[in-house]
Design a protein around this motif. Structure first.
Motif, PDB file in Angstrom:
ATOM      1  N   ALA A  59       0.822  -1.210   0.000  1.00  0.00           N
ATOM      2  CA  ALA A  59       0.000   0.000   0.000  1.00  0.00           C
ATOM      3  C   ALA A  59       0.857   1.261   0.000  1.00  0.00           C
ATOM      4  CB  ALA A  59      -0.937  -0.006   1.209  1.00  0.00           C
ATOM      5  N   ASP A  60       2.002   1.217   0.698  1.00  0.00           N
ATOM      6  CA  ASP A  60       2.861   2.389   0.758  1.00  0.00           C
ATOM      7  C   ASP A  60       3.481   2.686  -0.601  1.00  0.00           C
ATOM      8  OD1 ASP A  60       3.916   4.411   2.603  1.00  0.00           O
ATOM      9  OD2 ASP A  60       5.866   3.548   2.114  1.00  0.00           O
ATOM     10  N   TYR A  62       1.980   2.169  -3.534  1.00  0.00           N
ATOM     11  CA  TYR A  62       0.933   2.834  -4.307  1.00  0.00           C
ATOM     12  C   TYR A  62       0.726   4.266  -3.827  1.00  0.00           C
ATOM     13  CZ  TYR A  62      -0.161  -1.922  -5.845  1.00  0.00           C
ATOM     14  OH  TYR A  62      -0.077  -3.177  -6.372  1.00  0.00           O
ATOM     15  N   ARG A  63       0.833   4.477  -2.501  1.00  0.00           N
ATOM     16  CA  ARG A  63       0.662   5.819  -1.969  1.00  0.00           C
ATOM     17  C   ARG A  63       1.760   6.749  -2.475  1.00  0.00           C
ATOM     18  NH1 ARG A  63       3.454   8.349   0.581  1.00  0.00           N
ATOM     19  NH2 ARG A  63       4.699   6.567   1.217  1.00  0.00           N
ATOM     20  N   TRP A  91      -4.059   1.945  -3.207  1.00  0.00           N
ATOM     21  CA  TRP A  91      -3.499   2.410  -1.933  1.00  0.00           C
ATOM     22  C   TRP A  91      -4.492   2.217  -0.797  1.00  0.00           C
ATOM     23  CZ3 TRP A  91      -3.488   8.302  -0.674  1.00  0.00           C
ATOM     24  CH2 TRP A  91      -3.093   8.494   0.656  1.00  0.00           C
ATOM     25  N   THR A 105      -7.135   5.802   6.723  1.00  0.00           N
ATOM     26  CA  THR A 105      -5.973   5.780   5.840  1.00  0.00           C
ATOM     27  C   THR A 105      -5.435   7.185   5.617  1.00  0.00           C
ATOM     28  OG1 THR A 105      -6.749   3.791   4.681  1.00  0.00           O
ATOM     29  CG2 THR A 105      -5.137   5.161   3.537  1.00  0.00           C
ATOM     30  N   GLU A 109      -1.872   8.901   7.249  1.00  0.00           N
ATOM     31  CA  GLU A 109      -0.815   9.501   6.432  1.00  0.00           C
ATOM     32  C   GLU A 109      -0.444  10.882   6.968  1.00  0.00           C
ATOM     33  OE1 GLU A 109       0.151  10.535   1.781  1.00  0.00           O
ATOM     34  OE2 GLU A 109      -1.758  11.142   2.649  1.00  0.00           O
TER      35      GLU A 109
END
Length: 220
Positions: A59-60, A62-63, A91, A105, A109
């Motif tokens: 996920a990180d 994609y972020r 993400w 989410t 962040e």
């Protein structure tokens, strides 16, 4: 992505996707398949998860790509829109996330971005899934470092575009220490100030702590 689009176009039942994909695997992807529990070999989602983990895609990843400002010269405006939208969905796991999960989410962040680097690294190593979990971890960190001069956990959020950010935890935490006066004039800068560097001692940018004009000399 190519395989999934092909599978949908061919109208293959999802329970058969793994059977079609396995013969195509090579290199790290094949190694990931071989290392899987035999009972999960035919589960496409578990196979996909194992392959992505082998390539350290999460996920990180994609972020970071979602927040990046890089674009291809050959990418059309419509292609750019589709790519950014796809990265966001991957993400936040949009297809399976609730509104609360999506909120967590985004809040996580932002929460990680304002932490000081050493705190942020310590928290990220413990992989919090929500901002609430991250807050609890930070409280534990602060409690363990109360006797240290560096126990303060966060500072001022960087005023920079998203594209300049390293993503989660990218804020440098350049806030001034508790006893720093807002009326204190800025320290003189060197002829060539260090871009993007913040002093831990005074919180100003352009120099590091050892060269800080406000640094008190050590007693001999």
């Amino acid at each position: 992505m190519t395989f999934e689009k092909l599978a949908v176009a061919c109208k293959w039942p999802k329970e058969d996707w793994a059977i079609h994909l396995i013969p195509l695997l090579t290199g790290k992807a094949r190694s990931a398949f071989i290392a899987m529990d035999p009972g999960n070999n035919m589960d496409f989602e578990k196979l996909k998860e194992a392959i992505l983990k082998k390539y350290e895609i999460n996920a990180d990843t994609y972020r970071s790509q979602f927040r990046a400002m890089d674009t291809s010269q050959d990418e059309t405006p419509q292609e750019l829109y589709i790519r950014i939208k796809d990265l966001f969905c991957k993400w936040v796991k949009y297809d399976t996330s609730s509104k609360d999960a999506l909120m967590e989410t985004m809040v996580l962040e932002q929460y990680m971005r304002v932490l000081y680097p050493e705190v942020r690294t310590w928290v990220k190593e413990r992989n919090p899934m929500t901002a609430a979990e991250a807050a609890t971890l930070v409280e534990n960190f602060v409690a363990a470092h109360k006797g240290s001069k560096r126990y303060r956990y966060a500072g001022v959020l960087d005023r920079q575009p998203w594209g300049k950010s390293d993503g989660v935890g990218s804020g440098r935490g350049s806030g001034a220490p508790p006893n720093y006066s807002r009326n204190t004039p800025p320290p003189p800068q060197s002829k060539v100030p260090l871009q993007g560097v913040s002093c831990f001692n005074c919180g100003r940018e352009g120099h590091k702590s050892p060269a800080c004009p406000l640094r008190k000399p050590k007693m001999s």
